[in-house]
Design an enzyme around this catalytic site. Sequence first.
Site, mmCIF file in Angstrom:
data_model
loop_
_atom_site.group_PDB
_atom_site.id
_atom_site.type_symbol
_atom_site.label_atom_id
_atom_site.label_comp_id
_atom_site.label_asym_id
_atom_site.label_seq_id
_atom_site.Cartn_x
_atom_site.Cartn_y
_atom_site.Cartn_z
ATOM 1 N N HIS A 68 0.832 -1.203 0.000
ATOM 2 C CA HIS A 68 0.000 0.000 0.000
ATOM 3 C C HIS A 68 0.868 1.256 0.000
ATOM 4 O O HIS A 68 1.530 1.563 0.987
ATOM 5 C CB HIS A 68 -0.893 -0.026 1.241
ATOM 6 C CG HIS A 68 -1.858 1.084 1.343
ATOM 7 N ND1 HIS A 68 -1.864 1.972 2.398
ATOM 8 C CD2 HIS A 68 -2.862 1.463 0.526
ATOM 9 C CE1 HIS A 68 -2.838 2.839 2.241
ATOM 10 N NE2 HIS A 68 -3.460 2.554 1.108
ATOM 11 N N ASP B 230 -1.467 6.003 -5.570
ATOM 12 C CA ASP B 230 -2.522 6.980 -5.835
ATOM 13 C C ASP B 230 -1.935 8.052 -6.747
ATOM 14 O O ASP B 230 -0.759 8.405 -6.608
ATOM 15 C CB ASP B 230 -2.986 7.637 -4.531
ATOM 16 C CG ASP B 230 -3.378 6.619 -3.474
ATOM 17 O OD1 ASP B 230 -4.400 5.952 -3.671
ATOM 18 O OD2 ASP B 230 -2.660 6.488 -2.467
ATOM 19 N N HIS C 86 -1.208 10.647 -2.300
ATOM 20 C CA HIS C 86 -2.551 10.281 -1.869
ATOM 21 C C HIS C 86 -3.439 11.500 -1.735
ATOM 22 O O HIS C 86 -4.565 11.540 -2.238
ATOM 23 C CB HIS C 86 -2.506 9.532 -0.533
ATOM 24 C CG HIS C 86 -3.864 9.225 0.016
ATOM 25 N ND1 HIS C 86 -4.554 10.097 0.830
ATOM 26 C CD2 HIS C 86 -4.662 8.137 -0.151
ATOM 27 C CE1 HIS C 86 -5.723 9.569 1.140
ATOM 28 N NE2 HIS C 86 -5.816 8.381 0.566
#
Length: 299
Positions: free
Chosen positions: A16, A45, A58
């Site tokens: 992640h 992201d 992000h």
Amino acid sequence: MTTDESAAARPQVYAHRGSSRAFAEHTRAAYLQAIADGADGVECDVHLTRDQHVVLLHDATLDRTSDGTGQVADRTLAELRRLDFSSWKGARIPEAYGARSEQFLTLPELLDILRGAGRRIGLAIELKHPSPYQLRLEDRVLDVLRNEGWDPATSMLANIRVSFMSFSPDAVRHLLQIVPAEAVCQLVDDVTVADIREELRLGALTGSALANVMRAARSEGERILDAAEAGIAGPGIGYVRAHPQAVRRWLGSGRRLRVWTVDAEADVERCRELGVHEITTNCPAQVLAQLMPHSQSPR
């Protein structure tokens, strides 16, 4: 059992924002560590800069993860490169992982890192919305990937399996016009006003309004998954705990399950028992160590 057979017998583990427990999220160090940890894939992201570069961040703002402030979309790539995106974490970066000035990444730079993995690896790209550029974000990401050699029919780029995901049903529907359904993930999660206000630092009224919009998006996202329009279901681990019947329904209908962000041992075990296909985690080495005993053949 071979390495490939072992990986197939357990959930795939995606890092992640890279190995973001070890190093600052979305940095060169975090992604190089994820490869070293043996992650099956990595997640990122993306946002667009003012001059239309695809960058790995992000938040829509710079305040949390850099020494800058303001909107990402208001800055050029050159301006962003002058900021420090790693020191806030307080982790010493090994020399082999690059200098502090090399930690901020564009999407092409991440692709270069993944090409060097020496093995097949997944890349899950989350398209962040709301974006001031709306669906131009998706179009620009796809343009960048095509320029790098991405094949839309297979969603492969050299050794990289590329998939796309968003909470935005509009973004998912837009992607489905170009990308195979099996490479598109509809993200879903339960939404509260408190969560929205804390994450985005919004006032009560604005937070409530945005939470209502996101609840509507979640309902439409659930419909997209129930209708089997997107090939991957992406619930958060909190959603999995609260709505196991939906998870089982999607699994039973052939959806691939990608669950985020799974760090606790009990949640890893929950995902394994449910038959989840992919686990997204901040600590891939730890999760792989927990899963490996289940994937080893008897001697």
